[in-house]
Write an enzyme that holds these catalytic residues in place. Structure first.
Site, short mmCIF file in Angstrom:
data_model
loop_
_atom_site.label_atom_id
_atom_site.label_comp_id
_atom_site.label_asym_id
_atom_site.label_seq_id
_atom_site.Cartn_x
_atom_site.Cartn_y
_atom_site.Cartn_z
N ILE A 264 2.51 72.97 66.42
CA ILE A 264 2.73 74.96 66.70
C ILE A 264 4.16 74.70 67.79
O ILE A 264 4.61 75.89 68.29
CB ILE A 264 1.50 74.88 67.70
CG1 ILE A 264 0.15 75.56 67.08
CG2 ILE A 264 2.12 75.75 68.85
CD1 ILE A 264 -1.13 75.77 67.32
N ASP B 112 9.13 64.70 73.54
CA ASP B 112 8.07 64.34 72.58
C ASP B 112 8.07 62.62 72.52
O ASP B 112 8.92 62.19 73.25
CB ASP B 112 7.68 64.86 71.11
CG ASP B 112 6.71 65.14 70.63
OD1 ASP B 112 6.16 66.23 69.89
OD2 ASP B 112 5.99 63.81 69.77
N ASP C 225 6.32 61.45 77.10
CA ASP C 225 4.48 60.13 76.63
C ASP C 225 4.04 61.43 78.54
O ASP C 225 4.01 60.68 78.85
CB ASP C 225 4.63 59.42 77.17
CG ASP C 225 2.36 58.82 76.99
OD1 ASP C 225 2.05 59.59 76.77
OD2 ASP C 225 2.96 57.79 76.75
N TYR D 3 -13.36 67.87 72.66
CA TYR D 3 -12.17 68.13 72.79
C TYR D 3 -12.49 69.71 73.58
O TYR D 3 -12.24 70.43 74.26
CB TYR D 3 -12.03 68.46 71.06
CG TYR D 3 -10.73 69.57 70.49
CD1 TYR D 3 -9.76 69.10 71.21
CD2 TYR D 3 -10.64 70.80 70.01
CE1 TYR D 3 -8.22 70.16 70.68
CE2 TYR D 3 -10.25 71.04 70.32
CZ TYR D 3 -8.42 70.87 70.53
OH TYR D 3 -7.42 72.10 69.48
N VAL E 181 -5.28 76.47 63.28
CA VAL E 181 -3.58 76.83 62.44
C VAL E 181 -2.78 75.54 61.54
O VAL E 181 -3.67 74.53 61.56
CB VAL E 181 -2.69 77.12 64.13
CG1 VAL E 181 -1.16 77.20 63.34
CG2 VAL E 181 -3.50 77.93 64.38
N1 NAD Z 1 -3.75 73.14 64.73
C1 NAD Z 1 -4.37 73.99 65.10
O1 NAD Z 1 -5.53 74.02 64.39
C2 NAD Z 1 -4.91 73.96 66.34
C3 NAD Z 1 -5.76 75.12 67.40
C4 NAD Z 1 -6.03 74.97 68.55
C5 NAD Z 1 -5.14 74.40 69.49
N2 NAD Z 1 -3.95 73.62 69.10
C6 NAD Z 1 -3.20 72.78 70.10
O2 NAD Z 1 -1.72 72.96 69.89
C7 NAD Z 1 -1.52 71.52 70.40
C8 NAD Z 1 -0.81 71.34 69.16
O3 NAD Z 1 -1.18 71.00 68.06
P1 NAD Z 1 -0.25 71.17 66.93
O4 NAD Z 1 -1.70 71.33 65.97
O5 NAD Z 1 0.59 71.35 66.46
O6 NAD Z 1 -0.66 69.18 66.86
P2 NAD Z 1 0.39 68.06 66.22
O7 NAD Z 1 -0.55 67.31 65.92
O8 NAD Z 1 1.56 68.79 64.33
O9 NAD Z 1 1.54 68.27 67.37
C9 NAD Z 1 1.57 67.71 68.71
C10 NAD Z 1 1.99 67.33 68.59
O10 NAD Z 1 2.24 66.39 70.15
C11 NAD Z 1 2.84 65.00 70.52
N3 NAD Z 1 2.10 63.98 71.11
C12 NAD Z 1 0.48 63.68 70.98
N4 NAD Z 1 0.69 62.45 72.22
C13 NAD Z 1 1.58 63.08 73.20
C14 NAD Z 1 1.57 62.55 74.39
N5 NAD Z 1 1.07 61.57 74.56
N6 NAD Z 1 3.14 62.92 74.28
C15 NAD Z 1 3.60 63.48 74.01
N7 NAD Z 1 3.72 64.43 72.97
C16 NAD Z 1 2.65 63.89 71.96
C17 NAD Z 1 3.04 64.57 68.81
O11 NAD Z 1 3.54 63.82 69.07
C18 NAD Z 1 3.04 65.65 68.03
O12 NAD Z 1 4.60 66.03 68.20
C19 NAD Z 1 -2.07 71.09 70.64
O13 NAD Z 1 -2.39 70.96 72.06
C20 NAD Z 1 -3.95 71.34 69.56
O14 NAD Z 1 -5.08 70.83 70.39
C21 NAD Z 1 -4.43 73.27 67.59
#
Ligand code: NAD
Length: 257
Positions: free
Chosen positions: A29, A48, A70, A157, A189
């Site tokens: 996302i 990131d 971070d 979560y 997603v």
């Molecule tokens: N994918 C889903 O179904 C979904 C649904 C609802 C909400 N979300 C939320 O959307 C957000 C993004 O999710 P996504 O699915 O794109 O995840 P993803 O795992 O594809 O990407 C997450 C990114 O966050 C980075 N990250 C992790 N820890 C970090 C830190 N300590 N400092 C900086 N960066 C860090 C990772 O390196 C990665 O690039 C999250 O908050 C997740 O909870 C996701």
């Protein structure tokens, strides 16, 4: 809309000249949001922990830079906030998942979820508050339907995303004329986050579980990162000026059912 390309015409929902920082911007996302905000004309900081991936993305965008950040490290956040003098848009997107009910969730795992998903929003927002107040900026927190309804086996979560919803409302009330703060709550997603979950917990039955994930969303499919990114762009735009403290679901009907 295919969900893969931007639905916006060139003269709507523009963010020209705006400076945006997206945490967790290198994947899923966050990545789609970096692309979309850059397409809208914003200068984008891909922030990131995975700086190589952030750099790889930034080089594909005309108006983007990678930033090592971070979100659980106060030093890392302070260094970023000291280096960035202007900010109009903050997208608190970095987050991680965890599977377990209250009995099977260890205190360490619980603390980790709170650190990465909740404390990060507090620390990053607090650090960039002066810049955001100076521009009458906008914050978009990426929550989840897990912050609005109970989901089995997601004790930590759900707790963490409920806090993201609460922080959004509190900030919107605290700074109603100085900032706009909104929260987007996606359903499931298609991102590496979900793929990682399938690999870790259901390696031998991925297709079955993927079908279950689709079925719990009435629309019958997973969302795409682009669909969430399009909503982020709208929420950040001038057209959404009246939107503040809103909790916006984008979930294929999950929470309507
Ligand atoms: N994918 C889903 O179904 C979904 C649904 C609802 C909400 N979300 C939320 O959307 C957000 C993004 O999710 P996504 O699915 O794109 O995840 P993803 O795992 O594809 O990407 C997450 C990114 O966050 C980075 N990250 C992790 N820890 C970090 C830190 N300590 N400092 C900086 N960066 C860090 C990772 O390196 C990665 O690039 C999250 O908050 C997740 O909870 C996701």
């Amino acid at each position: 809309m295919s969900g893969r390309t931007s639905p916006f015409s060139t003269d709507s929902f523009r963010l020209d000249g705006k400076h945006a920082l997206i945490t967790g911007g290198a994947s899923g996302i966050g990545e789609a949001t970096c692309r979309e905000l850059a397409r809208a004309g914003a200068h984008v900081l891909v922030a990131d922990i995975n700086v190589d991936k952030a750099r790889a993305l930034a080089t594909t965008l005309e108006t983007a830079e990678a930033l090592h950040l971070d979100v659980i490290s106060e030093d890392s956040i302070r260094a970023a906030a000291d280096a960035i003098t202007r900010l109009d848009i903050l997208v608190n997107n970095a987050g991680i998942g965890h599977v377990g009910n209250i009995s099977t969730t260890d205190p360490d795992d619980f603390d980790r979820l709170i650190q990465v998903n909740v404390r990060s929003v507090y620390l990053v927002t607090r650090a960039f508050l002066p810049q955001l107040l100076a521009t009458r900026g906008t914050i978009v927190n990426i929550g989840s339907v897990a912050g609005l309804v109970g989901i089995k086996q997601r004790f930590a979560y759900c707790t963490s995303k409920g806090a993201v919803v609460a922080m959004t409302r509190q900030l919107a009330v605290e700074y109603p004329r100085e900032l706009r703060v909104n929260c987007i709550c996606p359903g499931t997603v298609e991102t590496p986050f979900v793929e990682g979950y399938l690999e870790k917990y259901h390696a031998h039955e991925k297709d079955k579980i993927r079908a279950e994930l689709r079925a719990r969303q009435p629309v019958g499919r997973l969302g795409t990162p682009q669909e969430v990114a399009s909503l982020v762009r709208y929420v950040c735009s001038q057209e959404a000026e009246f939107m503040n403290g809103s909790i916006i679901t984008i979930d294929g009907g999950w929470t309507a059912a």
